[in-house]
Design an enzyme around this catalytic site. Sequence first.
Site, PDB file in Angstrom:
ATOM      1  N   TYR A  97      12.792  43.214  14.971  1.00  0.00           N
ATOM      2  CA  TYR A  97      12.187  43.489  14.520  1.00  0.00           C
ATOM      3  C   TYR A  97      11.041  44.408  14.833  1.00  0.00           C
ATOM      4  O   TYR A  97      10.974  46.269  14.794  1.00  0.00           O
ATOM      5  CB  TYR A  97      11.408  43.266  13.322  1.00  0.00           C
ATOM      6  CG  TYR A  97      10.167  42.902  12.433  1.00  0.00           C
ATOM      7  CD1 TYR A  97      10.349  44.420  11.247  1.00  0.00           C
ATOM      8  CD2 TYR A  97       8.881  43.557  12.669  1.00  0.00           C
ATOM      9  CE1 TYR A  97       9.321  44.776   9.947  1.00  0.00           C
ATOM     10  CE2 TYR A  97       7.705  43.697  12.080  1.00  0.00           C
ATOM     11  CZ  TYR A  97       8.037  43.999  10.739  1.00  0.00           C
ATOM     12  OH  TYR A  97       7.036  45.098  10.075  1.00  0.00           O
ATOM     13  N   LYS A 144      10.557  48.281  14.645  1.00  0.00           N
ATOM     14  CA  LYS A 144       9.547  49.265  14.045  1.00  0.00           C
ATOM     15  C   LYS A 144       9.341  50.259  15.671  1.00  0.00           C
ATOM     16  O   LYS A 144       9.007  51.274  15.544  1.00  0.00           O
ATOM     17  CB  LYS A 144       8.106  47.926  14.322  1.00  0.00           C
ATOM     18  CG  LYS A 144       8.702  47.691  12.647  1.00  0.00           C
ATOM     19  CD  LYS A 144       8.514  48.923  11.434  1.00  0.00           C
ATOM     20  CE  LYS A 144       8.373  48.084  10.191  1.00  0.00           C
ATOM     21  NZ  LYS A 144       8.500  48.849   9.501  1.00  0.00           N
TER      22      LYS A 144
HETATM   23  P1  NAD Z   1       6.664  44.125   0.802  1.00  0.00           P
HETATM   24  O1  NAD Z   1       7.726  42.580   1.167  1.00  0.00           O
HETATM   25  O2  NAD Z   1       5.302  43.331   0.168  1.00  0.00           O
HETATM   26  O3  NAD Z   1       7.025  45.300   0.629  1.00  0.00           O
HETATM   27  C1  NAD Z   1       8.400  45.719   1.096  1.00  0.00           C
HETATM   28  C2  NAD Z   1       8.981  46.560  -0.011  1.00  0.00           C
HETATM   29  O4  NAD Z   1      10.118  47.210   0.161  1.00  0.00           O
HETATM   30  C3  NAD Z   1       9.523  45.596  -1.401  1.00  0.00           C
HETATM   31  O5  NAD Z   1       8.641  45.821  -2.081  1.00  0.00           O
HETATM   32  C4  NAD Z   1      10.866  46.284  -1.551  1.00  0.00           C
HETATM   33  O6  NAD Z   1      11.350  45.813  -2.302  1.00  0.00           O
HETATM   34  C5  NAD Z   1      11.550  46.794  -0.417  1.00  0.00           C
HETATM   35  N1  NAD Z   1      12.354  47.303   0.650  1.00  0.00           N
HETATM   36  C6  NAD Z   1      13.022  46.472   0.764  1.00  0.00           C
HETATM   37  N2  NAD Z   1      13.962  46.576   1.078  1.00  0.00           N
HETATM   38  C7  NAD Z   1      14.330  48.056   0.621  1.00  0.00           C
HETATM   39  C8  NAD Z   1      15.793  48.743   0.721  1.00  0.00           C
HETATM   40  N3  NAD Z   1      16.349  48.523   1.511  1.00  0.00           N
HETATM   41  N4  NAD Z   1      15.731  50.128  -0.187  1.00  0.00           N
HETATM   42  C9  NAD Z   1      13.878  50.277  -0.392  1.00  0.00           C
HETATM   43  N5  NAD Z   1      13.338  49.638  -0.868  1.00  0.00           N
HETATM   44  C10 NAD Z   1      13.169  48.538   0.270  1.00  0.00           C
HETATM   45  O7  NAD Z   1       5.661  44.533   2.003  1.00  0.00           O
HETATM   46  P2  NAD Z   1       4.340  44.903   2.803  1.00  0.00           P
HETATM   47  O8  NAD Z   1       3.835  43.514   3.933  1.00  0.00           O
HETATM   48  O9  NAD Z   1       3.967  45.926   2.097  1.00  0.00           O
HETATM   49  O10 NAD Z   1       5.373  45.753   4.135  1.00  0.00           O
HETATM   50  C11 NAD Z   1       5.703  47.099   3.937  1.00  0.00           C
HETATM   51  C12 NAD Z   1       5.760  48.076   5.054  1.00  0.00           C
HETATM   52  O11 NAD Z   1       4.592  47.373   6.075  1.00  0.00           O
HETATM   53  C13 NAD Z   1       7.075  47.930   5.650  1.00  0.00           C
HETATM   54  O12 NAD Z   1       7.976  48.505   7.149  1.00  0.00           O
HETATM   55  C14 NAD Z   1       6.395  46.500   6.949  1.00  0.00           C
HETATM   56  O13 NAD Z   1       7.321  46.130   7.895  1.00  0.00           O
HETATM   57  C15 NAD Z   1       5.241  46.574   7.173  1.00  0.00           C
HETATM   58  N6  NAD Z   1       3.802  45.866   7.690  1.00  0.00           N
HETATM   59  C16 NAD Z   1       3.756  44.980   7.219  1.00  0.00           C
HETATM   60  C17 NAD Z   1       2.747  44.138   7.978  1.00  0.00           C
HETATM   61  C18 NAD Z   1       2.509  42.886   7.555  1.00  0.00           C
HETATM   62  O14 NAD Z   1       1.609  42.112   7.452  1.00  0.00           O
HETATM   63  N7  NAD Z   1       2.398  42.807   5.901  1.00  0.00           N
HETATM   64  C19 NAD Z   1       2.346  45.297   9.483  1.00  0.00           C
HETATM   65  C20 NAD Z   1       3.021  45.602   9.457  1.00  0.00           C
HETATM   66  C21 NAD Z   1       3.930  46.341   9.340  1.00  0.00           C
END
Ligand code: NAD
Length: 250
Positions: free
Chosen positions: A156, A160
């Site tokens: 991951y 990223k």
């Molecule tokens: P989340 O799981 O709530 O949202 C991710 C969304 O992406 C989901 O709705 C899922 O259905 C969709 N998804 C997954 N695979 C997919 C695909 N192949 N095609 C289209 N859609 C797809 O998670 P989140 O926390 O809201 O994360 C959003 C972004 O932020 C992600 O890229 C995650 O890596 C990044 N992020 C999150 C955090 C955290 O702490 N939550 C920290 C750093 C980065």
Amino acid sequence: MLLKDKVCIVTGAAGEKGIGLRTARLFYEQGASIVISDINEQACEKVRSEFDPERSLVVVGNVVNRDDCFNLTKAVMEKFGRIDVLVNNAGITQPVKFEEIKPEDYDRILDVNLRGMMYMSQAVVPHMKQGGVGSIINTSSVSAQRGGGIFGGPHYSAAKAGMLGLGKAMARELGTNGIRVNAVTPGLIATDITAGKLDDEMKAKILEGIPLARLGAPDDVANAFLFLASDLSSYITGATLDVNGGMHIH
Ligand code: NAD
């Protein structure tokens, strides 16, 4: 209204507690026509009725499937005639250790986060070039910068970090076309990615390392996306904006 008359695509934006849907709602409140894309069919169905159909489009799609990405932008152009903003937000994680990463895990994590960003960006860029303007925002992670967040495995972090490199190269190449490309690196944000995985003891330990002494909320990231999507950031490209409460200061 910071996004009046702009057409904005947010991927991975149908999850009720996610950063993506919060972003879509905020952009909509700021006057944008909003395009929500997500692989989760049920979640897409749920959000479809929330927005005025004149100013929204909800499409089920997989960012790893190149045809899905190009079909999405075709549908957006047919409906709205332009694309101003893309937020590459779809992402998945997997909390495993280095030696536990299986080939199929590597493919899955790299594909959704990094390949998905590339395909979606390739699908919007011709239309942004045509319009002479565009903002692409990539959702990386603090995990890319410090070699691991809390929940992401090394693959991951690699995906990223790859997003940061790819985005900077895109910023150089596409700047003369009026297209800005920036990244946001969230710290620990309370969404479904973190839900149920933190007990009180773990949470207290994590908070010790966060100067602002709280986990992030989807709003914190959505507000950063809004800044980078809007003309407030018109001279910013190739940048990485940390949204981590001070968890990583460099
Ligand atoms: P989340 O799981 O709530 O949202 C991710 C969304 O992406 C989901 O709705 C899922 O259905 C969709 N998804 C997954 N695979 C997919 C695909 N192949 N095609 C289209 N859609 C797809 O998670 P989140 O926390 O809201 O994360 C959003 C972004 O932020 C992600 O890229 C995650 O890596 C990044 N992020 C999150 C955090 C955290 O702490 N939550 C920290 C750093 C980065």
